[in-house]
Design a protein around this motif. Structure first.
Motif, PDB file in Angstrom:
ATOM      1  N   THR A 266       0.634  -1.283  -0.045  1.00 18.59           N
ATOM      2  CA  THR A 266       0.068  -0.058   0.094  1.00 18.59           C
ATOM      3  C   THR A 266       0.902   1.345   0.052  1.00 18.59           C
ATOM      4  N   THR A 313      -9.712  -4.756   1.541  1.00 16.55           N
ATOM      5  CA  THR A 313     -11.167  -5.002   1.807  1.00 16.55           C
ATOM      6  C   THR A 313     -11.462  -6.499   1.230  1.00 16.55           C
ATOM      7  N   VAL A 388     -16.897   1.627   2.659  1.00 19.79           N
ATOM      8  CA  VAL A 388     -15.607   1.752   3.136  1.00 19.79           C
ATOM      9  C   VAL A 388     -14.662   2.482   2.173  1.00 19.79           C
ATOM     10  N   GLY A 389     -13.518   2.765   2.488  1.00 17.73           N
ATOM     11  CA  GLY A 389     -12.608   3.335   1.559  1.00 17.73           C
ATOM     12  C   GLY A 389     -12.229   4.801   1.749  1.00 17.73           C
ATOM     13  N   PRO A 391     -14.168   8.868   3.543  1.00 21.62           N
ATOM     14  CA  PRO A 391     -15.093   9.475   4.064  1.00 21.62           C
ATOM     15  C   PRO A 391     -16.270   9.445   3.092  1.00 21.62           C
ATOM     16  N   ASP A 413     -21.066   2.502   8.135  1.00 18.74           N
ATOM     17  CA  ASP A 413     -19.826   3.305   7.440  1.00 18.74           C
ATOM     18  C   ASP A 413     -18.388   2.923   8.196  1.00 18.74           C
ATOM     19  N   THR A 414     -17.595   2.050   7.566  1.00 19.90           N
ATOM     20  CA  THR A 414     -16.843   1.449   8.233  1.00 19.90           C
ATOM     21  C   THR A 414     -15.359   2.005   7.971  1.00 19.90           C
ATOM     22  N   TRP A 416     -11.318   1.749   8.472  1.00 19.37           N
ATOM     23  CA  TRP A 416     -10.191   1.104   8.826  1.00 19.37           C
ATOM     24  C   TRP A 416      -9.011   1.304   7.470  1.00 19.37           C
ATOM     25  N   THR A 418      -5.430  -0.893   5.320  1.00 22.68           N
ATOM     26  CA  THR A 418      -4.738  -1.881   4.905  1.00 22.68           C
ATOM     27  C   THR A 418      -3.895  -2.305   6.359  1.00 22.68           C
ATOM     28  N   GLU A 419      -3.502  -1.491   7.101  1.00 27.03           N
ATOM     29  CA  GLU A 419      -2.348  -1.708   8.259  1.00 27.03           C
ATOM     30  C   GLU A 419      -3.222  -2.616   9.187  1.00 27.03           C
ATOM     31  N   ASP A 502      -4.710   9.680   9.656  1.00 31.14           N
ATOM     32  CA  ASP A 502      -6.019  10.254   9.392  1.00 31.14           C
ATOM     33  C   ASP A 502      -6.286  11.309  10.310  1.00 31.14           C
ATOM     34  N   ILE A 514     -14.396  10.733  10.554  1.00 28.32           N
ATOM     35  CA  ILE A 514     -12.978  10.688   9.971  1.00 28.32           C
ATOM     36  C   ILE A 514     -12.981  11.811   8.745  1.00 28.32           C
ATOM     37  N   ARG A 517      -7.052  12.064   5.087  1.00 29.27           N
ATOM     38  CA  ARG A 517      -5.686  11.896   5.584  1.00 29.27           C
ATOM     39  C   ARG A 517      -5.053  13.382   5.883  1.00 29.27           C
ATOM     40  N   ASN A 523      -6.540   9.868  -1.803  1.00 28.43           N
ATOM     41  CA  ASN A 523      -7.414   8.833  -1.956  1.00 28.43           C
ATOM     42  C   ASN A 523      -8.429   8.889  -3.090  1.00 28.43           C
ATOM     43  N   GLY A 526     -11.307   5.717  -3.412  1.00 32.11           N
ATOM     44  CA  GLY A 526     -11.057   4.956  -2.326  1.00 32.11           C
ATOM     45  C   GLY A 526      -9.759   4.217  -2.514  1.00 32.11           C
TER      46      GLY A 526
HETATM   47  C1  WTA Z   1      -9.657   6.125   4.256  1.00 26.85           C
HETATM   48  C2  WTA Z   1      -9.349   0.597   3.060  1.00 26.85           C
HETATM   49  C3  WTA Z   1     -13.325   7.479   6.041  1.00 26.85           C
HETATM   50  C4  WTA Z   1      -8.574   6.595   5.532  1.00 26.85           C
HETATM   51  C5  WTA Z   1      -9.907  -0.423   4.065  1.00 26.85           C
HETATM   52  C6  WTA Z   1      -7.845   5.577   5.909  1.00 26.85           C
HETATM   53  C7  WTA Z   1     -11.817   6.154   5.102  1.00 26.85           C
HETATM   54  C8  WTA Z   1      -7.255   4.775   4.133  1.00 26.85           C
HETATM   55  C9  WTA Z   1     -12.926   5.047   5.544  1.00 26.85           C
HETATM   56  C10 WTA Z   1      -7.240   3.307   4.354  1.00 26.85           C
HETATM   57  C11 WTA Z   1     -14.236   5.600   6.021  1.00 26.85           C
HETATM   58  C12 WTA Z   1     -11.092   3.942   4.645  1.00 26.85           C
HETATM   59  N1  WTA Z   1     -14.352   6.663   6.325  1.00 26.85           N
HETATM   60  N2  WTA Z   1     -12.073   7.463   5.508  1.00 26.85           N
HETATM   61  N3  WTA Z   1     -15.289   4.618   6.350  1.00 26.85           N
HETATM   62  N4  WTA Z   1     -12.373   3.714   5.190  1.00 26.85           N
HETATM   63  N5  WTA Z   1     -10.736   5.234   4.969  1.00 26.85           N
HETATM   64  O1  WTA Z   1      -5.521   0.976   3.364  1.00 26.85           O
HETATM   65  O2  WTA Z   1      -8.001   7.514   4.962  1.00 26.85           O
HETATM   66  O3  WTA Z   1      -7.002   1.295   1.292  1.00 26.85           O
HETATM   67  O4  WTA Z   1      -6.380   5.960   6.196  1.00 26.85           O
HETATM   68  O5  WTA Z   1      -8.120   0.683   3.509  1.00 26.85           O
HETATM   69  O6  WTA Z   1      -8.714   5.100   3.614  1.00 26.85           O
HETATM   70  O7  WTA Z   1      -7.209   2.870   2.767  1.00 26.85           O
HETATM   71  P1  WTA Z   1      -6.838   1.385   2.556  1.00 26.85           P
END
Ligand code: WTA
Length: 650
Positions: A266, A313, A388-389, A391, A413-414, A416, A418-419, A502, A514, A517, A523, A526
């Protein structure tokens, strides 16, 4: 502090009545998970089948001098056995994967028993090809069942997979093959998306001409389209020729809970992409538990996550979480707007999907076509929606709720990363009132906190940087081959806590919002992109002297890529050159990093010490030229006027 949205959607009684956790249960379980993590997670680990049950539960340190994360460290298990073998007796004949092709006429159902056979056959094939425990295997595949089979087959024999999203270029593949030192790449002749064929095998061929990729000795090729490909005798092997002849039994390797399960690359704010290392026992416990509780998954539900397996995801919520829970997981090869803009709803109807998990960018793409875009489907089977992905803007949330879910389905609205391995902040459908735009409350075991720039933890209503105070089982353990980078990226901004990158606001109810970043990570729809990666792709072009990349608000993608380019002396700024530079980024990284806007910049705003003032570039890109703030520290403030005059986004 930004303006608050006041709409609140209370928990539905019918959902709460059947949910795994109602309000009181969430509160009690959450408290227990914080007060007694050892007891809590020891119990949760029992949701898996262990070859040797763990007796040591949590052994974790976020101390920057000794970042060390271990969960269930004396336990032994196999992930594929947990996703397949243990289901055979109770639900061997149930559908594990519903596959829906890009072409609506193509789909199939794969039972748990079939998935078990196919996984074992590939596992045996991998062994015959000399792959064993601890070896890394790179997957660059379409969204076809073989992608899940390949992940599970690696897990079965203890090989570590590294999945690369199919939208990445040969250079990006080469970088990751080298980073993971993969002896084998599994790919397909072509993938099919939106009626177009993508030359996956050609991309792998090109990648493997790059210096350093000699480590890769073999390429296993799934025949997806039968399209024309080059063949490298002695290196390339047809998947069907290798796999079909194999025995259908293959013992599952006993893995330590802390043995690596996968690497996933990532983007970060600096340098090359990082390969996050995820391990076995904690990851699967966390993926399975979050899948059950956040989606309120019940036996018999048809569940669809629209992500690609190339992203985290897809790992946690198409493959590992749902299969560990014995769910029916839908895997879609195509794009949500092909052949019609209503395709997502049509797939929901066709397969009677109950739980739909998608991304805000897809929702905004539907919205752009008006409410009637979903008229081709009833979507009456839906019970729950998730996003997801990135805001989600409240307008998109409301549209998703009103049109897609017909005001019947809660939206989770989830939040999270990669980490994180799995969902960290999200409502539970039976427990948490919903607020459009807020990811609301932490999952069990997750302790979010908000820090100011001085490292003071803020209490109550607050806005600042989001950190997590203590470890949770799904967390990445390291960066592959570079633990020092893991420590400096996540544990050195603030002492003793995990820094998410974030920004975040907590409201008076303790709900988290959230804000995006706070570092130089973009982003785009997503997808995470590092500005540094795109900049280095740009300056690799001979005409470019310097480049600065920022994000700007984009109606569909959330953020678009805006690049300021300073050309070398005597280079003519032409439209032709803009096209060439766009091609350059596509070649080095992939189509997903295509610039939206390129602006010629005779020079860039810099401080006297030579640091580019990105804050100013972001404002100009967003067409917010009135509030540029203090520009007095710039070496040459007139640079800014020139950029404003020629700004492209207005
Ligand atoms: C953003 C995806 C707001 C955030 C699972 C995070 C979100 C980055 C949300 C991670 C959400 C992901 N609301 N922001 N529901 N979900 N993000 O690693 O900035 O591809 O740090 O993981 O996406 O993206 P990653």
């Amino acid at each position: 502090m930004s303006e608050q949205h006041h709409d609140v959607y209370p928990v539905r009684d019918d959902i709460a009545a059947n949910a795994w956790a109602d309000k009181a249960e969430y509160a009690a379980m959450y408290q227990r998970s914080i007060d007694d993590p050892e007891g809590f997670w020891a119990e949760q680990a029992k949701r898996l089948d262990w070859i040797k049950a763990p007796t040591k539960i949590k052994n974790t340190s976020f101390d920057r001098d000794n970042v060390d994360i271990r969960w269930f460290e004396d336990g032994e298990l196999n992930v594929a056995a947990n996703c397949l073998d243990r289901h055979l007796e109770i639900r061997g004949g149930d559908t594990a994967i519903i596959w829906e092709g890009d072409d609506p006429a193509e789909s199939c159902h794969i039972t748990y028993a079939e998935l078990y056979d196919r996984t074992n056959q590939l596992a045996n094939a991998l062994k015959e090809m000399g792959i064993g425990k601890g070896d890394t295997v790179t997957l660059y595949m379409p969204m076809i069942p073989e992608a899940a089979v390949a992940m599970l087959a690696c897990a079965r024999i203890g090989a570590v997979h590294s999945v690369i999203f199919g939208g990445f270029s040969p250079d990006a593949i080469a970088q990751r093959v080298i980073g993971a030192q993969s002896k084998l790449v599994i790919t397909a002749d072509e993938s099919v998306r939106g009626g177009k064929h993508v030359p996956l095998k050609d991309n792998v061929d090109a990648a493997l001409t790059r210096e350093g990729t000699e480590v890769c000795e073999e390429v296993l090729v799934v025949k997806r389209t039968g399209g024309d490909i080059d063949w490298h005798e002695g290196r390339d092997v047809w998947y069907h020729e290798m796999v079909d002849k194999q025995a259908m039994a293959c013992p599952a390797e006993a893995m330590n809970a802390e043995d690596p399960l996968f690497i996933l690359y990532t983007s970060g704010s600096t340098g090359a992409p990082k390969g996050l290392k995820h391990t076995t026992g904690g990851y699967l416990t966390y993926a399975a538990m979050t899948h059950q509780y956040v989606f309120d998954y019940h036996e018999g539900d048809v569940y669809w996550c629209t992500a690609d397996v190339g992203w985290v995801t897809g790992h946690s919520y198409i493959v590992y979480g749902p299969l560990a829970n014995g769910a029916t997981t839908l895997m879609f090869e195509g794009v949500p707007t092909y052949p019609t803009h209503g395709r997502m709803g049509e797939i929901v109807d066709k397969h009677k999907v109950n739980i739909l998990y998608t991304a805000p960018t897809a929702i905004r793409a539907f919205m752009a076509h008006g409410d009637s875009v979903m008229d081709s489907s009833s979507r009456d089977s839906l019970r729950l929606l998730g996003t997801v992905g990135e805001p989600i803007n409240p307008e998109a949330w409301e549209w998703f709720y009103r049109v897609m879910g017909k005001k019947r389905c809660p939206i989770v609205d989830t939040w999270w990363q990669t980490e994180n391995g799995g969902i960290m902040i999200a409502p539970l459908p039976g427990a948490t009132p919903l607020k459009p735009g807020s990811a609301t409350k932490p999952f069990f075991g997750v302790q979010p906190a908000i820090m100011d720039s001085e490292g003071q933890q803020l209490e109550g209503e607050a806005e600042g940087n989001l950190v997590i105070l203590d470890s949770w089982p799904g967390q990445a353990r390291s960066i592959w081959g570079d633990h020092a980078r893991f420590v400096s990226t996540y544990f050195s901004t603030y002492d003793g806590v995990y820094f998410t990158g974030d920004g975040c606001r907590r409201d008076a109810d303790g709900d988290y919002w959230i804000t995006g970043r706070v570092d130089d990570v973009l982003n785009i729809s997503g997808h995470r992109m590092g500005t540094a990666e795109i900049e280095s792709a740009m300056v690799a072009h001979a005409a470019v002297a310097e480049a600065a990349v920022v994000g700007y608000p984009h109606d569909i993608k959330g953020q678009g890529i805006y690049i300021y380019v300073t050309l070398g002396d005597d280079v003519e700024p032409t439209d032709e050159l803009k096209k060439e530079l766009t091609q350059q980024v596509r070649k080095e990284i992939g189509p997903i990093a295509s610039p939206d806007i390129i602006q010629w910049a005779p020079s860039l705003p810099k401080t006297r010490s030579g640091k580019i003032m990105r804050r100013i570039l972001r404002k100009i890109a967003a067409n917010e030229c009135d509030g540029l703030g203090d520009t007095s520290t710039l070496a040459d403030p007139s640079v800014v006027d020139e950029l404003i005059e020629h700004r492209v986004n207005r």
